[in-house]
Design an enzyme around this catalytic site. Structure first.
Site, PDB file in Angstrom:
ATOM      1  N   GLU A 398      41.426  36.705  38.215  1.00 50.46           N
ATOM      2  CA  GLU A 398      42.872  36.582  38.404  1.00 50.46           C
ATOM      3  C   GLU A 398      43.310  35.174  38.812  1.00 50.46           C
ATOM      4  O   GLU A 398      43.955  34.995  39.831  1.00 50.46           O
ATOM      5  CB  GLU A 398      43.336  37.591  39.463  1.00 50.46           C
ATOM      6  CG  GLU A 398      43.296  39.032  38.975  1.00 50.46           C
ATOM      7  CD  GLU A 398      44.427  39.384  38.026  1.00 50.46           C
ATOM      8  OE1 GLU A 398      45.204  38.500  37.636  1.00 50.46           O
ATOM      9  OE2 GLU A 398      44.520  40.585  37.674  1.00 50.46           O
ATOM     10  N   GLU A 460      37.697  45.918  34.969  1.00 50.78           N
ATOM     11  CA  GLU A 460      38.202  46.849  35.984  1.00 50.78           C
ATOM     12  C   GLU A 460      38.917  47.980  35.252  1.00 50.78           C
ATOM     13  O   GLU A 460      39.684  47.733  34.325  1.00 50.78           O
ATOM     14  CB  GLU A 460      39.187  46.162  36.943  1.00 50.78           C
ATOM     15  CG  GLU A 460      38.541  45.072  37.774  1.00 50.78           C
ATOM     16  CD  GLU A 460      39.530  44.309  38.665  1.00 50.78           C
ATOM     17  OE1 GLU A 460      40.614  44.839  38.990  1.00 50.78           O
ATOM     18  OE2 GLU A 460      39.211  43.164  39.013  1.00 50.78           O
TER      19      GLU A 460
HETATM   20  C1  IPT Z   1      43.110  43.659  40.236  1.00 53.26           C
HETATM   21  C2  IPT Z   1      42.216  42.704  40.958  1.00 53.26           C
HETATM   22  O1  IPT Z   1      41.418  41.986  40.063  1.00 53.26           O
HETATM   23  C3  IPT Z   1      41.331  43.363  41.942  1.00 53.26           C
HETATM   24  O2  IPT Z   1      40.769  42.380  42.764  1.00 53.26           O
HETATM   25  C4  IPT Z   1      42.103  44.358  42.755  1.00 53.26           C
HETATM   26  O3  IPT Z   1      43.093  43.686  43.469  1.00 53.26           O
HETATM   27  C5  IPT Z   1      42.747  45.344  41.845  1.00 53.26           C
HETATM   28  O4  IPT Z   1      43.614  44.695  40.992  1.00 53.26           O
HETATM   29  C6  IPT Z   1      43.562  46.365  42.595  1.00 53.26           C
HETATM   30  O5  IPT Z   1      42.906  46.991  43.608  1.00 53.26           O
HETATM   31  S1  IPT Z   1      44.464  42.708  39.691  1.00 53.26           S
HETATM   32  C7  IPT Z   1      45.784  43.751  39.246  1.00 53.26           C
HETATM   33  C8  IPT Z   1      47.029  42.910  39.128  1.00 53.26           C
HETATM   34  C9  IPT Z   1      45.571  44.423  37.953  1.00 53.26           C
END
Ligand code: IPT
Length: 907
Positions: A398, A460
């Site tokens: 990010e 993710e």
């Molecule tokens: C995403 C992040 O990469 C991760 O570190 C964590 O914050 C997650 O979200 C939420 O728990 S970023 C998000 C804007 C998709």
């Protein structure tokens, strides 16, 4: 401009090099240090002289984060910076910890080169040895080494650590801000082998090894009969390394003055026709994102805990880990090599907070930051380059896009062309080798899977915040289906709840932080104490490496990924046995006819001990119904009778309005329509806002108006359920009829007005006496299940208690529903009742309103009743806390419905 207020990442550091297991003598300086905390950074360096009197200072056990030892507080933010965005300047309020430790130089170190190593310091440290300044460094989760010249005898090391520095702009990961020396500090007497780079590839049964070293050395791998000079390649027959079969070969690299021990794994990562391959086989990453976390120690994670993490992952069929969002402790990677996990090693980099400036001045594209970016990548790759488990390098997380990121890739490709580069933020795939996304919807993942292109993965997905993640099985089915998809990593491994004296586990805001992101830090598959959540159990099932199916009279096993030898055990009713599935399938065992509903369960268990689990450990299972349910008896006998206070029918006593008041002698309340649930984190999620929808519909404050009561063959009560201020409602009929020793209740619901929006559940709720304690049921269990969760649950007869039915989500919310239930018995010392039908249920000692209002579990107090909710519909869970909501097929709306349950008193 001070060093902590500057783009320059460090001064005085040695060039980065590999983490090495060397025979060079070492002195670990962990232990009791002297410590003083100041509120600002701009202080005279009055404490660095060896004879400085620190007797008035406190003692601090290093490594640690000082806010977790009583100095100041932890601070949680997700995306926002906890200081004004004015790079490279940190805020003036800048907690600064001065540390001092004395050590005696071992006599036999005289004349040797010595290196001082810091494995993790957040966020910026300046270092002095015996009063002489060595330099400073940033890069919280990166290694820093200085050449030092200790004197014989006693030496004093002084370290000044600032919580904030220019580098904090590059470390905006979603986690607690936790300053301190949180990994070991080590002195190492150097031999001459400063750096070693292992190149161990695999092709067609043969491995090629070449070890490059900083000075000429001899490389030996006794098991392979290899003894060659450094820099010289040897090719021999080997077994390859993989996460499933992590074959390592012990090796040494030696010079006259130093021997380094290596554990070599042979594997080749490649990309062919858009598919990510290792050793020619497609990679199926069934992963999780792991932050380093311990509820008492923060990121100062004890070795045993790291090992526990790897063991837990292996035991839950997880085969890959993304080290979000920084290189982990080096020992964690050794464990991944040894026990077998594919690793995406991620650089310590995130500048997410610039999102709020529209990415203006984002460091990723500002030339002044270039050196810091390259430095971070070099320190990641150089330290970790010898781990066979690492199959991808990741630039960070990010940080939007920019030339500095592209430069990192340029450097990696030059230094280590053997591993592809990953970075999710490069949407155009200009400087990455795999296309990576986070939280893409199922539909989009399916689309990407079908398009030609470079390998795809979800770095993710399936945000495991609170109750959930929903929709996991559907994602994994897509991963299984399309070769282009290398897999995905659930967000995330563990809840970052910090142990708290009164709140159980703290999250954002619990330390009075002026700006914070609440419980967004509680989004793991493990509860903070590392107990698996229902989500992790679902992960285990859907990440199964073999699939067992029962159909057409046969049990079949299909291997999705290599697995150790398995045994297959079956059970049905009281019978059990073993199946020989060595040929891939076998006929169903001979079974007698069963009296009631019976399921055959086939379990695949480890046939032999593995380094990560004992023989008998369950890998996966399948179920198949072998005898059908016997329908409950409805009708017969009694008709409602008028009594002085209302009506009586069989075991039921009703008031004049026809509302149930007692059942089998137990005081109970009447069932009423219930359409709400205490919103889950996913219900509240910004991609759904179902909590707001439900609030606007008044689902949490429904009222019930009696429209009529008729006593004939049966007792019929008509109600209109609606919320104040709103015209729409539901017409509900409760019809009580005699059923053997009990009563059949038929609930008919008809919407009155238009109800297009999703509702939380379609249910009736009723209070039971607080004496109810014990719960037995036949249906899915032992854990909770919602329409799009609960892959881990099996049909069977389960037992628990009212307290045991609650899933301990750190932030209270809807939980603990048992699904596909044919009957449930709720009992206590004063008696109880049995409910039969086809329903889901929850049972708890507080109301949904209490559950929704509580911020922490300690606020949930047993009330005067046990609340039973029987549902015939639930809204799916989804992952809208950071991802898509429930799939269309799991969206619940109010519709015309009727259902019957048969209630029987139990003494
Ligand atoms: C995403 C992040 O990469 C991760 O570190 C964590 O914050 C997650 O979200 C939420 O728990 S970023 C998000 C804007 C998709």
């Amino acid at each position: 401009m001070s060093y902590y207020d500057d783009f320059v990442p460090h001064q005085g550091l040695r060039p980065p090099r590999a983490h090495l297991d060397t025979d060079a003598p070492r002195l670990v300086l962990d232990g009791d240090w002297r410590f003083r905390l100041s509120p600002v950074a701009d202080l005279p360096a009055d404490f660095v002289a060896p004879d400085f009197d620190d007797s008035g200072w406190d003692t601090l056990a290093v490594p640690c984060h000082w806010p977790l030892r009583g100095y100041g507080n932890p601070w949680y933010t997700n995306v926002v910076y906890p200081f004004p965005v004015d790079p490279p300047h940190p805020p003036e309020d800048n907690p600064t910890g001065d540390h001092r430790v004395a050590f005696d130089l071992p006599d036999d170190w005289a004349g040797r080169r010595v290196v001082l190593r810091f494995d993790g310091v957040e966020s910026c440290a300046k270092v002095w040895l015996n009063g002489a300044e060595l330099g400073f460094f940033t890069g919280s989760r990166l290694r820093a080494e200085f050449d030092v010249t200790p004197r014989p005898g006693r030496n004093v090391l002084a370290v000044r650590v600032h919580q904030w520095s220019a580098a904090s702009y590059l470390e905006d990961q979603d986690q607690w801000w936790l300053p301190g020396i949180f990994r070991s500090v080590t002195l190492e007497a150097r031999g001459d082998l400063d750096d070693v780079f292992v190149h161990a590839s695999y092709r067609d049964g043969r491995g090629t090894l070449r070890v490059d070293t900083s000075v000429p050395a001899t490389v030996s791998v006794p098991e392979l009969g290899i003894e060659v000079a450094s820099g010289v390649a040897a090719t021999v027959a080997v077994q390859p390394w993989s996460a499933e079969r992590p074959r390592l070969y012990d090796a040494t690299v030696a010079t006259d003055s130093e021997t380094v021990r290596l554990r070599i794994g042979f594997r080749t990562v490649s990309i062919e026709d858009g598919v990510l391959l290792v050793n020619g086989e497609p990679l199926a990453l069934r992963g999780v994102n792991r932050h380093e976390f311990h509820p008492d120690h923060g990121r100062a994670v004890p070795y045993e805990t790291m090992r526990e993490d790897v063991l837990l992952m292996k035991r839950h069929n997880i085969n890959a880990v993304r080290t979000s969002h920084y290189p982990p402790h080096p020992a964690f990677l050794d464990l991944c090599d040894e026990l077998g996990l594919w690793v995406i090693d991620e650089c310590d980099l995130e500048t997410h907070g610039f999102f709020f400036t529209g990415w203006e001045r984002n460091p990723s594209d500002v030339p002044e930051w270039r050196e810091s970016y390259l430095d971070r990548m070099r320190r990641t790759v150089e330290r970790d380059k010898n781990h066979p488990s690492i199959v991808l390098w990741s630039l960070g997380n990010e940080s939007h896009t920019g030339a500095n990121l592209a430069a990192m890739t340029g450097w990696v490709r030059d230094r280590d062309p053997s591993r592809p580069v990953h970075y999710e933020g490069d949407a155009d795939c200009a400087y990455v080798d795999v296309y990576s996304r986070m939280y893409a919807t199922h539909a989009e993942v399916a689309e990407i899977g079908q398009e030609p292109g470079i390998p795809f993965l979800q770095c993710e997905y399936a945000h495991a915040m609170g109750n959930g993640p929903g929709g996991l099985a559907e994602y994994v089915a897509l991963f299984d289906r399309y070769p282009r998809i290398a897999g995905g990593f659930v967000w995330e491994w563990i809840d970052h709840g910090l142990r708290h004296p009164s709140l159980e586990y703290a999250y954002g805001g619990d330390y009075g932080e002026p700006l914070h992101d609440g419980n967004f830090v509680i989004d793991g598959l493990l509860f903070p104490d590392r107990t698996p959540s229902p989500g992790l159990l679902d992960v285990k099932k859907v990440y199964e490496p073999v699939r067992v199916t029962v159909a057409d009279g046969r049990v079949t096993v299909e291997e999705l990924r290599p697995v150790p030898p398995l045994r297959f055990e079956w059970s049905a009713g009281d019978l059990s046995g073993e199946l020989d599935l060595s040929s891939g399938s076998a006929p169903l065992p001979e079974l007698p006819s069963f009296a009631g509903e019976t399921w055959l369960t086939v379990r695949a268990v480890l046939a032999q001990d593995q380094p990560w689990a004992a023989a008998g450990h369950e890998i996966t299972w399948a179920q198949h119904q072998v005898a059908a349910a016997v329908a409950p008896v409805v009708g017969g006998g009694d008709r409602p009778q008028r009594t002085g206070s209302g009506f009586s029918l069989g075991p039921g006593e009703f008031d004049r309005t026809g509302r149930l008041r007692a059942f089998g002698g137990l005081p109970v309340g009447a069932p009423h329509l219930a359409l709400w649930r205490a919103p889950t984190d996913n219900d509240r999620g910004e991609n759904a806002h179902l909590d707001q929808t439900w609030h606007a519909l008044g689902l949490h404050r429904l009222t019930h108006r009696l429209d009529g009561v008729e006593a004939g063959e049966t007792l019929v009560v008509r109600e209109r359920t609606a919320a104040a201020a709103l015209a729409r409602g539901a017409l509900v009929t409760y019809e009580w009829a005699s059923a053997g020793a009990g009563l059949a209740l038929t609930v008919s619901v008809e919407p009155d007005g238009e109800w297009p929006e999703p509702i939380a559940r379609l249910a009736v709720a009723m209070p039971l006496p607080a004496s109810i304690e014990h719960v037995t049921w036949f249906g899915r269990g032992p854990g909770e299940a919602y329409p799009d969760t609960g892959s881990a649950t099996l049909v069977g007869r389960w037992e628990s208690t009212v307290d045991g039915m609650q899933t301990p989500y750190v932030r209270p919310q809807e939980n603990g529903r048992r699904a596909d239930v044919r009957w449930a018995e709720l009992t206590g010392p004063d008696g109880g009742l049995r409910i039969a039908g086809d329903f889901g249920f929850t049972v708890r000692r507080w109301t949904d309103a209490d559950l929704a209002a509580a911020r922490h579990r300690n606020e949930l107090r047993a009330g005067a009743a046990v609340w039973l909710t029987i549902d015939v519909g639930q809204q799916g869970i989804g992952t809208a806390s950071c991802g898509p909501g429930a799939l269309p097929e799991h969206v619940l709306t109010l519709r015309k419905t009727a259902f019957t349950v048969v209630c029987t008193p139990l003494s």
